[in-house]
Design a protein around this motif. Structure first.
Motif, PDB file in Angstrom:
ATOM      1  N   PRO A  92     -29.836 -17.641 -14.952  1.00 39.07           N
ATOM      2  CA  PRO A  92     -28.457 -17.627 -15.430  1.00 39.07           C
ATOM      3  C   PRO A  92     -27.451 -17.715 -14.293  1.00 39.07           C
ATOM      4  N   LEU A  93     -26.244 -18.109 -14.649  1.00 37.93           N
ATOM      5  CA  LEU A  93     -25.149 -18.176 -13.686  1.00 37.93           C
ATOM      6  C   LEU A  93     -24.395 -16.849 -13.666  1.00 37.93           C
ATOM      7  N   LEU A 100     -21.536 -14.065 -14.079  1.00 35.79           N
ATOM      8  CA  LEU A 100     -20.451 -13.769 -15.019  1.00 35.79           C
ATOM      9  C   LEU A 100     -20.619 -14.488 -16.355  1.00 35.79           C
ATOM     10  N   THR A 101     -21.859 -14.650 -16.808  1.00 38.98           N
ATOM     11  CA  THR A 101     -22.117 -15.297 -18.102  1.00 38.98           C
ATOM     12  C   THR A 101     -22.606 -14.308 -19.155  1.00 38.98           C
ATOM     13  N   GLY A 102     -22.636 -13.010 -18.829  1.00 35.89           N
ATOM     14  CA  GLY A 102     -23.087 -12.014 -19.795  1.00 35.89           C
ATOM     15  C   GLY A 102     -24.537 -12.183 -20.194  1.00 35.89           C
ATOM     16  N   ALA A 103     -25.368 -12.633 -19.274  1.00 36.59           N
ATOM     17  CA  ALA A 103     -26.780 -12.892 -19.565  1.00 36.59           C
ATOM     18  C   ALA A 103     -27.571 -11.586 -19.635  1.00 36.59           C
ATOM     19  N   PRO A 129     -24.961 -11.998 -13.143  1.00 34.96           N
ATOM     20  CA  PRO A 129     -25.196 -12.752 -14.374  1.00 34.96           C
ATOM     21  C   PRO A 129     -25.042 -11.907 -15.646  1.00 34.96           C
ATOM     22  N   THR A 130     -25.213 -10.595 -15.527  1.00 34.76           N
ATOM     23  CA  THR A 130     -25.096  -9.730 -16.711  1.00 34.76           C
ATOM     24  C   THR A 130     -23.658  -9.335 -16.999  1.00 34.76           C
ATOM     25  N   THR A 146     -19.314 -10.168 -17.234  1.00 35.52           N
ATOM     26  CA  THR A 146     -18.392 -11.228 -17.655  1.00 35.52           C
ATOM     27  C   THR A 146     -17.107 -11.216 -16.831  1.00 35.52           C
TER      28      THR A 146
END
Length: 267
Positions: free
Chosen positions: A158-159, A161-164, A199-200, A202
């Motif tokens: 994941p990238l 700040l994508t809330g992954a 990645p987790t 936002t």
């Protein structure tokens, strides 16, 4: 065509100041979350240790601890070399700014030799697309100025700040300006990706490094290309602290270095 490279010593104008002291300058374009990029200070302690070391030996480990919050501008380093026989030397380096210590490091140098224990390759690199097949990811300069010095091409995961759900990233990274891939450059590259919890999230928040350990898996008898594959994973976060583990390979899949960072989570 061969790519011309430089070194952290040249980029940050590292110069001898007499009596086992050296000076360098880190300008605001190398600023991280709360001050000069931690990997840059780590790289400079390695460069200073090289000059203070009385033996021409490869770097094996770096252990860095931040003692204060450095600022942009001039840094002074002092070093003490402690030889351990003919094959190993440890150099202790203190980074100072305006008379106060801001970081301390211990750099271990060790001769390449033979052993009855057979050599074992390090962890295998993940299978990912080649750098030219990966789109560039830019860290906004208004968030972290140092992002302009990294050519980051995410290759898996994941990238930021994508809330992954997953707290890891894998990307091809090269430095701008291009630097010879050695222990000092790898110290910068080990700290090039955002904290692995990003990645987790936002929205960004400050997660500065308190301690950084770097372990070299090669003596660079075979040079490595300037672009390397970096995998950073969060091994645990809680109580306002976060620990990341990082692996770095060259384009041929050779493990160059591993690193561990202990970070404070501010916010």
């Amino acid at each position: 065509m061969m790519q011309l490279t430089t070194s952290p010593s040249a980029v940050f104008e590292l110069a001898e100041a007499g009596d086992q002291r050296w000076r360098a300058h880190v300008d605001e374009t190398w600023r991280g979350w709360t001050g000069p990029h931690g990997g840059v200070i780590a790289a400079l302690t390695i460069e200073v240790a090289r000059r203070a070391c009385g033996l021409d030996l490869p770097v094996r480990t770096l252990d860095l601890r931040f003692l204060g919050r450095p600022d942009d501008g001039a840094l002074t380093f002092r070093a003490v070399a402690r030889p351990l026989g003919r094959s190993t030397e440890i150099v202790e380096v203190i980074a100072e700014q305006q008379g106060a210590s801001v970081a301390s490091a211990s750099i271990t140098f060790g001769r390449t030799g033979t052993s009855r224990v057979p050599d074992r390759p390090g962890r295998a690199a993940p299978r990912v697309p080649q750098p030219e097949a990966c789109a560039r990811f830019r860290i906004p300069a208004e968030i972290v100025a140092v992002g302009a010095h990294f050519d980051i091409r995410p290759a898996a995961g994941p990238l930021p700040l994508t809330g992954a759900d997953d707290a890891w990233m894998t990307a091809w990274i090269a430095l701008t300006p291009a630097m010879t891939t050695d222990a000092a450059a790898l110290a910068i590259l080990a700290d090039a990706l955002p904290p692995a919890i990003f990645p987790t999230l936002t929205a960004p928040l400050a997660v500065p490094t308190v301690a950084l350990s770097l372990y070299l898996h090669t003596d660079f008898a075979e040079p490595a290309a300037p672009t390397v594959l970096v995998h950073a994973a969060n091994s645990g976060t809680g109580g306002g602290w976060s620990v990341d583990d990082t692996d770095i390979w060259d384009e041929r899949g050779r493990l160059l270095a591993t690193a561990r960072q202990s970070r404070r989570v501010l916010g």
